[in-house]
Structure formats: C-alpha cells, structure tokens
Motif scaffolding. Structure first.
Motif, mmCIF file in Angstrom:
data_model
loop_
_atom_site.group_PDB
_atom_site.id
_atom_site.type_symbol
_atom_site.label_atom_id
_atom_site.label_comp_id
_atom_site.label_asym_id
_atom_site.label_seq_id
_atom_site.Cartn_x
_atom_site.Cartn_y
_atom_site.Cartn_z
ATOM 1 N N SER A 184 -0.647 -0.220 -8.455
ATOM 2 C CA SER A 184 -0.639 1.251 -8.464
ATOM 3 C C SER A 184 -1.721 1.837 -7.564
ATOM 4 O O SER A 184 -1.631 2.990 -7.164
ATOM 5 C CB SER A 184 -0.817 1.765 -9.900
ATOM 6 N N TRP A 185 -2.744 1.047 -7.243
ATOM 7 C CA TRP A 185 -3.813 1.547 -6.375
ATOM 8 C C TRP A 185 -3.383 1.653 -4.918
ATOM 9 O O TRP A 185 -3.908 2.478 -4.174
ATOM 10 C CB TRP A 185 -5.038 0.626 -6.461
ATOM 11 N N VAL A 186 -2.436 0.810 -4.508
ATOM 12 C CA VAL A 186 -2.138 0.713 -3.074
ATOM 13 C C VAL A 186 -0.723 1.171 -2.689
ATOM 14 O O VAL A 186 -0.502 1.575 -1.546
ATOM 15 C CB VAL A 186 -2.358 -0.734 -2.585
ATOM 16 N N VAL A 187 0.234 1.124 -3.633
ATOM 17 C CA VAL A 187 1.608 1.522 -3.301
ATOM 18 C C VAL A 187 1.984 2.779 -4.078
ATOM 19 O O VAL A 187 1.977 2.760 -5.312
ATOM 20 C CB VAL A 187 2.609 0.391 -3.633
ATOM 21 N N GLN A 193 5.485 -5.889 -2.036
ATOM 22 C CA GLN A 193 5.068 -4.660 -1.347
ATOM 23 C C GLN A 193 3.555 -4.494 -1.440
ATOM 24 O O GLN A 193 2.895 -4.161 -0.449
ATOM 25 C CB GLN A 193 5.751 -3.439 -1.971
ATOM 26 N N ALA A 194 3.024 -4.724 -2.630
ATOM 27 C CA ALA A 194 1.584 -4.547 -2.833
ATOM 28 C C ALA A 194 0.798 -5.584 -2.037
ATOM 29 O O ALA A 194 -0.193 -5.249 -1.369
ATOM 30 C CB ALA A 194 1.248 -4.653 -4.317
ATOM 31 N N PHE A 237 -1.894 -4.776 0.980
ATOM 32 C CA PHE A 237 -3.281 -5.252 0.977
ATOM 33 C C PHE A 237 -3.555 -6.154 2.182
ATOM 34 O O PHE A 237 -4.594 -6.016 2.852
ATOM 35 C CB PHE A 237 -3.580 -6.024 -0.316
ATOM 36 N N PHE A 238 -2.647 -7.080 2.459
ATOM 37 C CA PHE A 238 -2.856 -8.018 3.561
ATOM 38 C C PHE A 238 -2.892 -7.303 4.906
ATOM 39 O O PHE A 238 -3.685 -7.654 5.789
ATOM 40 C CB PHE A 238 -1.758 -9.082 3.561
ATOM 41 N N GLN A 239 -2.062 -6.296 5.059
ATOM 42 C CA GLN A 239 -2.090 -5.535 6.304
ATOM 43 C C GLN A 239 -3.386 -4.753 6.429
ATOM 44 O O GLN A 239 -3.968 -4.644 7.518
ATOM 45 C CB GLN A 239 -0.892 -4.573 6.365
ATOM 46 N N HIS A 240 -3.859 -4.224 5.312
ATOM 47 C CA HIS A 240 -5.115 -3.457 5.334
ATOM 48 C C HIS A 240 -6.295 -4.347 5.716
ATOM 49 O O HIS A 240 -7.185 -3.921 6.467
ATOM 50 C CB HIS A 240 -5.359 -2.833 3.958
ATOM 51 N N PHE A 241 -6.284 -5.579 5.198
ATOM 52 C CA PHE A 241 -7.403 -6.491 5.474
ATOM 53 C C PHE A 241 -7.117 -7.419 6.660
ATOM 54 O O PHE A 241 -7.883 -8.352 6.906
ATOM 55 C CB PHE A 241 -7.706 -7.330 4.222
ATOM 56 N N HIS A 242 -6.006 -7.164 7.353
ATOM 57 C CA HIS A 242 -5.640 -7.917 8.570
ATOM 58 C C HIS A 242 -5.470 -9.414 8.301
ATOM 59 O O HIS A 242 -5.921 -10.261 9.072
ATOM 60 C CB HIS A 242 -6.703 -7.705 9.668
ATOM 61 N N ILE A 243 -4.817 -9.740 7.199
ATOM 62 C CA ILE A 243 -4.522 -11.139 6.871
ATOM 63 C C ILE A 243 -3.035 -11.267 6.502
ATOM 64 O O ILE A 243 -2.670 -11.919 5.522
ATOM 65 C CB ILE A 243 -5.409 -11.662 5.716
ATOM 66 N N LEU A 292 -4.586 -10.414 -6.323
ATOM 67 C CA LEU A 292 -4.143 -9.029 -6.263
ATOM 68 C C LEU A 292 -5.196 -8.087 -6.835
ATOM 69 O O LEU A 292 -5.507 -7.025 -6.260
ATOM 70 C CB LEU A 292 -2.830 -8.884 -7.038
ATOM 71 N N VAL A 293 -5.788 -8.476 -7.960
ATOM 72 C CA VAL A 293 -6.805 -7.635 -8.602
ATOM 73 C C VAL A 293 -8.073 -7.567 -7.757
ATOM 74 O O VAL A 293 -8.652 -6.492 -7.571
ATOM 75 C CB VAL A 293 -7.125 -8.175 -10.013
#
Length: 492
Positions: free
Chosen positions: A269-272, A285-286, A290-296, A183-184
């Motif tokens: 807090s950076w993404v949601v 949710q986070a 992230f996974f949707q943003h990086f297509h994974i 996550l980090v």
C-alpha cells in the motif's frame, strides 16, 4: 466387538487398531517442520494485494478475523489434537457422530477442489508478470497453467510425504518469508527516504471506509486466508511428543501467519496506488515498483520464481493432508469405494488425487470461458471458504461436547475458556457463511442473483449432496481395515 464398533481413538481401543489408524502416517517430523508446513498451507503473499487496497485499514481487516477465528481455531485444534489422534474426523466423530465426522473431513478435502484453481491462478499471473503481463488477463493461459502445475503436483506428491514436507517447508522460506521480509524492508527504506506513501497512514484511515454490506465480505475473505491451521493435525502422530510439540507448532505458525499477512500488505500500500492494484498480480506490481525505484529491476524474475515456489509448496501440503485424512477414515469405515482407497508403491493415495485432478481440470477450464479472470478467482475463493466453514462449525461444536462428555480424557493441552472460544468461532463462522453470499465491491462478474446461484450451487453440491451420497450408498464391503496392516508390512 467388531472393528466397526471400536471407538475411534477412545477408551477401550486396542493397540492393533491404533497401529492400523497410524499405518499410513508420515515418517517422523519435528515440531518446527510441522509449523513450517502449517504456515505454508495457511499463509502466502497472494492475499496481500486484496487487503493493500485499504491501506492502514488492512491491519483491522486482518486482526478482526484473527481474533474471532484464527485464535479460536488454533487453541481449540491444539487441545483436540493433543488429546485425540486422527484429525478432524476423530474429533467430530467422538464429539458428535461418525456421519458428521465424515462430513467434516470431506469438507476439509472438498474445499481444495476450488482452492487449487484459485491458488494456481495467482501463480499463473505471477509467471505472466515476468513473461508478458497481458497474459494475466487471459483465461486460456490461466487454465493451461493450472492444469500443468496441478498434475505436476500430483506426480511430486506420489513420491511420498518426505518429499512433500521438504518442498513445502523450503517453498515457505524461499517464496514467502524471504520475499515478504524483502518487501517490508524495501518499503521501510522507501518511506525513510522521504517518499510519500501511496495510501494515507494516519489515524483517520485505521478503519475501512463503509460501502455497505459488501464491505464485510472483505473480512469473510480473510477467513479463507486463515483457514488450515488444524489441517496438519493429521500428522500429529508423526511427532516425537505430540502432546507438547503440536501446540508449540501451532503457536509458532500462528505468529508467522500474522506477520506474513499484515506487514507485506502494508508495504504494498505504500508504493502502489489502490486504483492501480491487480487482484492477482499486485504482489509483483509492488516488487516491480520498488525494484525500479532502487534500480535493481533484474530481481523481478528472481522474486517471481520464489513466489511461485511458495505457492506450489502450499499446494503440495494441501495435497498431502486432507486426502490422507480421507483415506484413513474411508478404510476404517468404508466411506469411499475400494478404487479410491488404493495406494501406489510409495503408500500414497494416488487414485484420490487423480480423481480430484479430473474435477480440478474441469474447473480450471472455466477460466477460459469466464471473461474476467479476477471475477473467476473471487468466485472460487468464496466457494472454497463456504465449504470449509462447514468443517469449522462441526469442529467447534464437537470441542464443546468433548469437554463436557469426556472432561477427564488425557489432553496434552487445555485451551483456556474453551466454550467462549468455540462459541466465538461458531458465531464468526456462521456469520461468514451468510455474508459470503453478498458480492464484494470488487466483484464485477454479472448479476447478483447469478453470483448467489453459483455460490449456493457450489456449496450445496460439495457440502451436502456428494457427502450424503457417499453415506447413503456405501457398502460393508468398502471397509478395508486389513489393508492398513498390509500397507504397514509393505512399507517395512
């Protein structure tokens, strides 16, 4: 001198009594395994969404209770455990009195009655986020998951402490350390690509916005997040060199706990955005964002399984620790009726776990009747904190008195400025108990007085009435010190 008069792990204690107290102790553990067990019982990612709402201010909200509560707890319990075997019961019994020692170990055990439903509600929401996110708001679904997972945990724990230690340690690695680090890393890459943070990351947001007394409840909630550092002291006799290894184990666990809490909360807090965060499903949710943003996106269910493993590992650690401590002192002093003192073929206090499970099941069903799952989650978390803080008040008071009354008692570790640490811990714990009666700004489950009545009733019942009843009505026939030797012989 009768067994009743033998000092608990103090001067004049016979070798026979010492072996009797340790008869139900776990097999040998390494200090690293104990550190992972302790971290597993304290740290998880489930508290991250609550603090991520406050962005950069979450660092402040974690550090304050770390300084006034986590640090005193870790250092004081390290000294106590390196000088006196037997866990919090023995510490408080020698420092204050045996009845107060029972109250301390009872509160350590009783808080789990509300801890399990709140922990497993988080597990239910994590599973639901993969299957059908709408289920996360279903009280009936949450209640069913809590009951199924708790009774599965009882079955696993009944197979012995070796299984619990292994599952708890691997659950921490697979479900907390790895997902937390992922996550980090994803968050740092996300920001490194030039994407704006959903929460402001500047000096103006280091401190949380003041919204009245309810703001302080957030810090109180973090007391619960940090509680448990002393719990595995009951396993100190399982270490090869307790005096040196237990403090080392505690310090490693303390460092891991801080990292696990603060960094993932910041990453969330950076993404949601804060107004979109779910109290129970925020971690997923986070990860999903992230996974949707990086297509994974295919990694979402994989991470969910890991998070569930970590939570269940933590639950297994709690099942193994407090109930074992309660069993030890009940056999010595007869605090519980014989039925609750019986062991199964593996030497596990199964009757205690099953009886607790019946109460836990009844509490779990309340999720089906309280409309807002998040409100139920919050209420049970606060009651857990309140009951557990009684134990900490007794522990800090006992530590001060033991330093004064037994200054020359051998200790493998001496906490620096112990009185200052204990007074700080006492004041922080007392303040946390008082503030805990103030509904959080996140609570939306009805009137303030209903909230206060529910919290107060839970605290009074679990923290005062039930332990008083056990002390009032116990019988001399409930003492079974000879059962320790039998258990030892059967295990040989």
């Amino acid at each position: 001198m009768s067994a009743m008069d033998v000092p608990a792990d103090g001067a004049g204690r016979s070798d026979t009594t010492t072996r009797a107290v340790q008869a139900v102790s776990a097999p040998r553990l390494t200090w690293l395994t104990l550190a992972l067990m302790t971290t597993s019982s304290v740290a998880s990612l489930r508290a991250a969404p609550t603090m991520a709402v406050y962005g950069l201010a979450c660092v402040f909200l974690y550090l304050v209770p770390a300084v006034v509560f986590l640090l005193p707890t870790a250092l004081v319990s390290a000294e106590l455990a390196s000088g006196w075997n037997g866990g919090v019961y023995n510490w408080v019994s020698q420092g204050l009195s045996k009845p107060l020692g029972f109250l301390a170990v009872w509160c350590q055990f009783a808080m789990t009655i509300f801890y399990y439903p709140s922990l497993l509600a988080y597990v239910a929401s994590t599973i639901a986020y993969v299957i059908n996110p709408a289920l996360a708001n279903s009280g009936l679904y949450t209640a069913i998951v809590i009951m199924v997972l708790y009774w599965t945990g009882v079955w696993v724990s009944s197979s012995g402490t070796n299984a619990v230690a292994g599952l708890a340690s691997w659950g921490l690695v697979i479900g907390t350390l790895i997902p937390g680090a992922l996550l980090v890393v994803l968050g740092m890459v996300f920001l490194g690509q030039g994407n704006p943070s959903a929460a402001p990351m500047n000096a103006d947001h280091i401190l949380p916005a003041w919204t009245g007394l309810a703001s302080l409840v957030l810090i109180v909630n973090n007391f619960l997040s940090y509680s448990g550092m002393e719990m595995n002291a009951v396993h100190v006799s399982s270490l090869k060199n307790p005096a040196k290894e237990f403090p080392k184990s505690m310090f490693l666990a303390m460092g891991l706990v801080l990292l696990i809490f603060i960094l993932p909360a910041l990453a969330i807090s950076w993404v949601v955005p804060s107004d979109q965060l779910s109290l129970t499903a925020g971690v997923m949710q986070a990860f999903d964002a992230f996974f949707q943003h990086f297509h994974i996106g295919w990694l979402t269910p994989v991470v969910a399984v890991g998070l569930v493993a970590a939570s269940l590992g933590g639950m297994l650690t709690w099942l193994a620790g407090p109930s074992k401590g309660l069993l030890l002192i009940s056999r010595q002093e007869g605090y519980l009726p014989p039925f609750l003192q019986r062991l199964n073929a593996h030497g596990i206090q199964q009757n205690i776990l099953v009886t607790q499970g019946i109460v836990t099941t009844a509490i779990a069903l309340m999720y089906a009747f309280i409309p807002n799952v998040s409100s139920a989650y919050w209420i049970f978390s606060v009651i857990t904190t309140q009951v557990y803080l009684i134990m900490y008040l007794l522990m800090f008071a006992a530590a001060i008195r033991l330093r004064r009354t037994q200054p020359d008692h051998p200790r493998g570790y001496r906490a620096p400025a112990l009185v200052v640490l204990c007074v700080t811990g006492l004041l922080a714990s007392a303040a946390a108990m008082i503030i805990g009666f103030v509904p959080s700004s996140q609570f939306s489950g009805g009137s303030v007085w209903s909230y206060v009545l529910f919290i107060g009733s839970g605290l009074l019942l679990l923290g005062v009435i039930i332990p008083y009843a056990f002390l009032k009505f116990r019988k001399p026939s409930w003492r079974r010190p000879e059962a320790e030797a039998q258990a030892e012989g059967g295990a040989a």
